[in-house]
Write an enzyme that holds these catalytic residues in place. Structure first.
Site, PDB file in Angstrom:
ATOM      1  N   ARG A 107     102.592 -73.358  -7.300  1.00  0.00           N
ATOM      2  CA  ARG A 107     102.377 -73.803  -8.673  1.00  0.00           C
ATOM      3  C   ARG A 107     102.851 -72.723  -9.647  1.00  0.00           C
ATOM      4  O   ARG A 107     102.456 -71.565  -9.536  1.00  0.00           O
ATOM      5  CB  ARG A 107     100.881 -74.053  -8.878  1.00  0.00           C
ATOM      6  CG  ARG A 107     100.571 -74.656 -10.231  1.00  0.00           C
ATOM      7  CD  ARG A 107      99.114 -74.482 -10.522  1.00  0.00           C
ATOM      8  NE  ARG A 107      98.324 -75.335  -9.672  1.00  0.00           N
ATOM      9  CZ  ARG A 107      97.675 -76.403 -10.121  1.00  0.00           C
ATOM     10  NH1 ARG A 107      97.701 -76.704 -11.377  1.00  0.00           N
ATOM     11  NH2 ARG A 107      96.973 -77.135  -9.304  1.00  0.00           N
ATOM     12  N   THR A 111     103.627 -73.003 -16.380  1.00  0.00           N
ATOM     13  CA  THR A 111     103.665 -74.454 -16.663  1.00  0.00           C
ATOM     14  C   THR A 111     102.644 -75.216 -15.823  1.00  0.00           C
ATOM     15  O   THR A 111     102.331 -76.363 -16.130  1.00  0.00           O
ATOM     16  CB  THR A 111     105.049 -75.037 -16.330  1.00  0.00           C
ATOM     17  OG1 THR A 111     105.248 -74.899 -14.906  1.00  0.00           O
ATOM     18  CG2 THR A 111     106.164 -74.319 -17.052  1.00  0.00           C
ATOM     19  N   ASP A 203      89.461 -71.440   1.927  1.00  0.00           N
ATOM     20  CA  ASP A 203      90.920 -71.527   1.938  1.00  0.00           C
ATOM     21  C   ASP A 203      91.377 -71.964   3.329  1.00  0.00           C
ATOM     22  O   ASP A 203      91.259 -71.205   4.301  1.00  0.00           O
ATOM     23  CB  ASP A 203      91.528 -70.164   1.571  1.00  0.00           C
ATOM     24  CG  ASP A 203      93.038 -70.268   1.376  1.00  0.00           C
ATOM     25  OD1 ASP A 203      93.730 -70.716   2.313  1.00  0.00           O
ATOM     26  OD2 ASP A 203      93.516 -69.929   0.292  1.00  0.00           O
ATOM     27  N   ASP A 206      94.052 -69.686   5.066  1.00  0.00           N
ATOM     28  CA  ASP A 206      93.487 -68.414   5.541  1.00  0.00           C
ATOM     29  C   ASP A 206      92.627 -68.631   6.780  1.00  0.00           C
ATOM     30  O   ASP A 206      92.666 -67.832   7.724  1.00  0.00           O
ATOM     31  CB  ASP A 206      92.632 -67.760   4.443  1.00  0.00           C
ATOM     32  CG  ASP A 206      93.478 -67.033   3.416  1.00  0.00           C
ATOM     33  OD1 ASP A 206      94.681 -66.811   3.689  1.00  0.00           O
ATOM     34  OD2 ASP A 206      92.950 -66.700   2.344  1.00  0.00           O
TER      35      ASP A 206
HETATM   36  N1  URA Z   1      93.225 -75.182  -0.920  1.00  0.00           N
HETATM   37  C1  URA Z   1      92.330 -74.737  -0.011  1.00  0.00           C
HETATM   38  O1  URA Z   1      92.707 -74.209   1.031  1.00  0.00           O
HETATM   39  N2  URA Z   1      91.031 -74.868  -0.268  1.00  0.00           N
HETATM   40  C2  URA Z   1      90.563 -75.431  -1.403  1.00  0.00           C
HETATM   41  O2  URA Z   1      89.355 -75.535  -1.575  1.00  0.00           O
HETATM   42  C3  URA Z   1      91.522 -75.904  -2.349  1.00  0.00           C
HETATM   43  C4  URA Z   1      92.846 -75.759  -2.082  1.00  0.00           C
END
Ligand code: URA
Length: 212
Positions: A107, A111, A203, A206
């Site tokens: 992203r 913008t 995440d 991760d």
């Molecule tokens: N991407 C992720 O890995 N976790 C989220 O909560 C949102 C986007």
């Protein structure tokens, strides 16, 4: 499975159980990877429910059986990098003949628009039905951007499969692309100020790859 206007929520007990384990912060990367793949298999079973069949005859040891096989439908699974890779792996266990495309999106900080930084798709992608996968449908920006990229390449039939969606992400993807069916295992309440789904699972990239 609950259905609300092209949004399908998987309430199967095995899926719900495995998603709870995925949410647990104490689940290791190894278990997390295995669980993401297993949930993708279970979801893929429903996502492929409308594959067309054709009649064939097969000789059993006893007689000829009139039976059915999948009618050569061309499929592609397209993970959004990088977390989508974990789900693509599960989907391919179920549909090993599917081709794989990859879309990388980030992203733009100013913008906030999704920018495609990597895209490698099968050359006949315009003839294939596509299952786009990303574990988390958060703001919906990446998913909607990825669908735009696929539509620009003349893909006509796209399904989006994720583990956890936010209400906002569903609204955005559904408003931008009402023709794209959304499949998920849970819908969570909100996003935090960093765009993470709360309570979510953290995440996904991760946790899949053991990075932080
Ligand atoms: N991407 C992720 O890995 N976790 C989220 O909560 C949102 C986007």
């Amino acid at each position: 499975m609950q259905n609300m206007d092209n949004v399908f929520i998987f309430d199967h007990p095995l899926i719900q159980h495995k998603v709870s384990l995925l949410r647990d912060k104490n689940t290791s990367s190894k278990e997390f990877r295995e669980l993401v793949s297993e949930v993708a298999v279970l979801m893929g079973y429903e996502v492929t429910r409308d594959l067309p069949l054709m009649d064939i005859e097969v000789e059993t040891p006893l007689a000829v059986a009139k039976t059915k096989v999948i009618a050569g439908k061309k499929l592609a699974v397209v993970p959004i990098l990088r977390a989508g890779l974990g789900m693509a792996d599960g989907f391919l266990k179920l549909v090993p003949m599917a081709r794989v495309g990859h879309i990388g999106i980030y992203r733009d900080h100013e913008t906030l628009e999704p920018i495609e930084y990597y895209c490698k798709l099968p050359s006949d992608i315009d003839e294939r039905d596509v299952v786009l996968v990303d574990p988390m449908l958060a703001t919906g920006g990446s998913a909607s951007g990825a669908v735009n990229f696929l539509k620009k390449r003349n893909v006509k039939n796209i399904k989006f499969m994720c583990l956890i969606a936010s209400q906002e992400g569903i609204r955005r993807l559904h408003n931008d692309h009402p023709d794209v069916a959304i499949y998920c295992a849970a819908v969570d309440e909100k996003l935090n100020e960093h765009g993470y789904i709360v309570p979510g699972l953290g995440d996904a990239g991760d946790r899949l790859f053991g990075t932080k």
